[in-house]
Design an enzyme around this catalytic site. Structure first.
Site, mmCIF file in Angstrom:
data_model
loop_
_atom_site.group_PDB
_atom_site.id
_atom_site.type_symbol
_atom_site.label_atom_id
_atom_site.label_comp_id
_atom_site.label_asym_id
_atom_site.label_seq_id
_atom_site.Cartn_x
_atom_site.Cartn_y
_atom_site.Cartn_z
ATOM 1 N N CYS A 158 43.460 24.206 40.834
ATOM 2 C CA CYS A 158 44.063 24.838 42.265
ATOM 3 C C CYS A 158 44.792 24.332 43.016
ATOM 4 O O CYS A 158 45.401 25.178 43.664
ATOM 5 C CB CYS A 158 42.983 22.903 42.753
ATOM 6 S SG CYS A 158 41.152 23.119 42.522
ATOM 7 N N GLN B 1 35.599 18.456 36.656
ATOM 8 C CA GLN B 1 36.113 17.040 38.018
ATOM 9 C C GLN B 1 35.198 16.563 39.274
ATOM 10 O O GLN B 1 35.705 15.270 40.001
ATOM 11 C CB GLN B 1 36.386 18.278 39.037
ATOM 12 C CG GLN B 1 35.487 19.656 39.478
ATOM 13 C CD GLN B 1 35.892 20.613 40.213
ATOM 14 O OE1 GLN B 1 36.915 20.066 41.388
ATOM 15 N NE2 GLN B 1 35.515 21.884 40.251
ATOM 16 N N ARG C 288 31.879 22.360 60.713
ATOM 17 C CA ARG C 288 31.204 21.783 61.949
ATOM 18 C C ARG C 288 31.523 20.809 62.879
ATOM 19 O O ARG C 288 31.606 19.143 62.851
ATOM 20 C CB ARG C 288 29.700 20.567 61.306
ATOM 21 C CG ARG C 288 28.985 22.234 59.933
ATOM 22 C CD ARG C 288 28.265 21.391 59.376
ATOM 23 N NE ARG C 288 28.576 20.995 57.820
ATOM 24 C CZ ARG C 288 29.297 20.876 57.055
ATOM 25 N NH1 ARG C 288 29.170 22.469 56.358
ATOM 26 N NH2 ARG C 288 29.946 20.159 56.267
ATOM 27 N N SER D 148 29.615 17.335 63.364
ATOM 28 C CA SER D 148 29.254 17.041 61.833
ATOM 29 C C SER D 148 29.329 14.942 62.455
ATOM 30 O O SER D 148 29.217 14.801 63.581
ATOM 31 C CB SER D 148 30.791 16.560 61.331
ATOM 32 O OG SER D 148 30.326 15.918 59.663
ATOM 33 N N SER E 44 34.231 19.323 49.343
ATOM 34 C CA SER E 44 35.456 20.786 49.614
ATOM 35 C C SER E 44 34.576 22.171 49.329
ATOM 36 O O SER E 44 33.129 21.967 48.052
ATOM 37 C CB SER E 44 36.959 20.771 48.996
ATOM 38 O OG SER E 44 36.100 21.597 47.833
ATOM 39 N N HIS F 220 37.960 25.501 50.349
ATOM 40 C CA HIS F 220 39.107 24.996 49.651
ATOM 41 C C HIS F 220 38.598 26.799 48.664
ATOM 42 O O HIS F 220 37.561 26.598 47.861
ATOM 43 C CB HIS F 220 39.091 24.347 48.378
ATOM 44 C CG HIS F 220 39.531 23.842 47.899
ATOM 45 N ND1 HIS F 220 40.443 24.792 46.980
ATOM 46 C CD2 HIS F 220 39.102 23.333 46.751
ATOM 47 C CE1 HIS F 220 40.763 24.242 45.656
ATOM 48 N NE2 HIS F 220 40.251 22.604 45.648
ATOM 49 N N CYS G 17 45.736 17.873 43.883
ATOM 50 C CA CYS G 17 44.972 17.586 42.242
ATOM 51 C C CYS G 17 44.333 19.232 41.968
ATOM 52 O O CYS G 17 44.393 19.499 42.528
ATOM 53 C CB CYS G 17 43.740 16.343 42.083
ATOM 54 S SG CYS G 17 42.227 17.478 43.345
ATOM 55 N N GLY H 265 43.009 21.318 38.502
ATOM 56 C CA GLY H 265 41.947 20.652 36.860
ATOM 57 C C GLY H 265 43.180 20.447 35.958
ATOM 58 O O GLY H 265 44.403 20.535 35.618
#
Length: 386
Positions: free
Chosen positions: A89, A156, A215, A218, A241, A342, A372, A374
């Site tokens: 990421c 993850q 949204r 939401s 995400s 993402h 963060c 992987g």
């Protein structure tokens, strides 16, 4: 040591999976942001020394020297080289680190750091799941790793749940964070906060100009209706995400390039940090990485005006806030990946574009970005807005 400056930072709108960008080849999406850097800065594209492009799922349309294909799809001349990198990421955040290091070392003067990812056309993990389905190989984790860490695979999703459990976050806590991400993003769109950083993408349906995953309505009730990813867990698609298509890029320049092309810098690179830790819980590393970055930069937490912590899952920035003790009002002020998406390899320079423009719009000085990654890795970048 020589300084490295960011002179432009752009991104496409985030396209929902199977949404507005589903009909666009990822190399063409990447070309949009490269073209924008040239158009906005007026630099001679032939003077660009390198393009470093982050991409996580390097398969299918994102295979075969993907970064080079993005250059060839753009208006940059074929004389401009490119390379594709994968730090999960954080791929394009690492691309920015490599670009800055090249400039700071004095070996290059103009370097593009970018990222592109189509999670519609090249689904996440398809670079190894398709091999598994075809009976090819044993997968990414050899028996030596499985035995060392007592796992069959690194996940993850398991890591995010482990962090939620470790820090005591309830489903309602994380849903509340997710709802606020959407509300902040909707408010930013309404205020035109993203106008400076977004580059429209021409599609068969017309220009795509606005993030489509946000949204504004939401609610906790809507989020509560979603199923958890695992039975008995608290992580849902709503507090994680969004899978997203998109691209982003920044142009990094030396002082010599600033003078040669009469460029006005947006920000100065102040600190570059990368650390690694537990690959099983995986997503907690931004916490020690942030501490190290602040120490190396000689800055206190209160010196930082804005923070961007990638919302891979709500639990990640929530745990970061709790452990670091940062002011929540400085965090992801325009929302984050839960609302805005993402696009994996593009998220690093995407967040950087948002942070730099937010700092400048507010007249603030320092911004810190982390995410963060992987394998239990985390990048931290501190910039000083100019």
């Amino acid at each position: 040591m020589a300084q490295a400056y960011i002179v432009e930072a752009v991104r496409t709108p985030g396209g929902k999976r199977k949404g507005a960008l589903a009909g666009s080849h990822p190399a063409d999406i990447g070309a949009v942001v490269l073209n924008a850097l040239v158009d906005r800065t007026g630099v001679d594209p032939a003077a660009i020394d390198d393009v470093i492009l982050g991409c996580v799922t390097q398969a299918g349309e994102q295979a075969f020297a993907f970064g080079r294909n993005v250059v060839l799809a753009s208006k940059l001349p074929q004389s401009v080289p490119a390379v594709t990198i994968d730090r999960q990421c954080g791929s394009s955040q690492q691309a920015l680190h490599f670009a800055a290091q090249a400039v700071m070392s004095g070996t290059q003067d103009l370097v593009v750091a970018a990222g592109a990812e189509s999670m519609t056309r090249v689904p996440m993990m398809s670079n190894f799941t398709l091999h598994a389905q075809a009976g090819m190989g044993d997968g990414p984790w050899p028996r030596s790793i499985q035995q060392r860490f007592g796992i069959a695979e690194f996940s993850q999703f398991h890591g995010a749940q482990a962090i939620a459990d470790k820090y005591g976050f309830t489903r309602e806590d994380m849903d509340g964070f997710a709802m606020r991400s959407h509300h902040k993003a909707a408010a930013a769109i309404a205020a035109g906060a993203f106008d400076r950083e977004i580059v429209p993408v021409e599609t068969l349906q017309g220009p795509f100009v606005q993030d489509e995953g946000v949204r504004a309505d939401s609610s906790m009730e809507a989020l509560a209706g979603l199923k958890t990813l695992a039975e008995g867990g608290t992580i849902t698609a709503g507090n994680a995400s969004q899978m997203t298509d998109g691209a982003s890029a920044v142009l990094v320049a030396s002082e010599a390039a600033l003078k040669r092309f009469n460029l006005t810098p947006l920000a100065r690179i102040h600190n570059l940090t990368v650390t690694a830790g537990d690959p099983v819980i995986m997503l907690e590393e931004p916490i020690p990485a942030t501490r190290r970055a602040l120490e190396r930069a000689g800055l206190k937490l209160d010196d930082i005006d804005l923070f961007e912590v990638n919302e891979a899952f709500a639990a990640i920035p929530m745990a970061w806030l709790q452990a670091i003790g940062a002011d929540p009002d400085k965090l992801n002020v325009h929302g984050g990946a839960i609302a805005l998406g993402h696009p994996l390899g593009a998220s690093g320079t995407k967040l950087m574009a948002t942070m730099i423009h937010a700092l400048r719009a507010r007249g603030k000085r320092y911004g810190l970005q982390t995410m963060c990654e992987g394998g239990g890795i985390a990048n931290v970048t501190i910039v000083e807005a100019l």
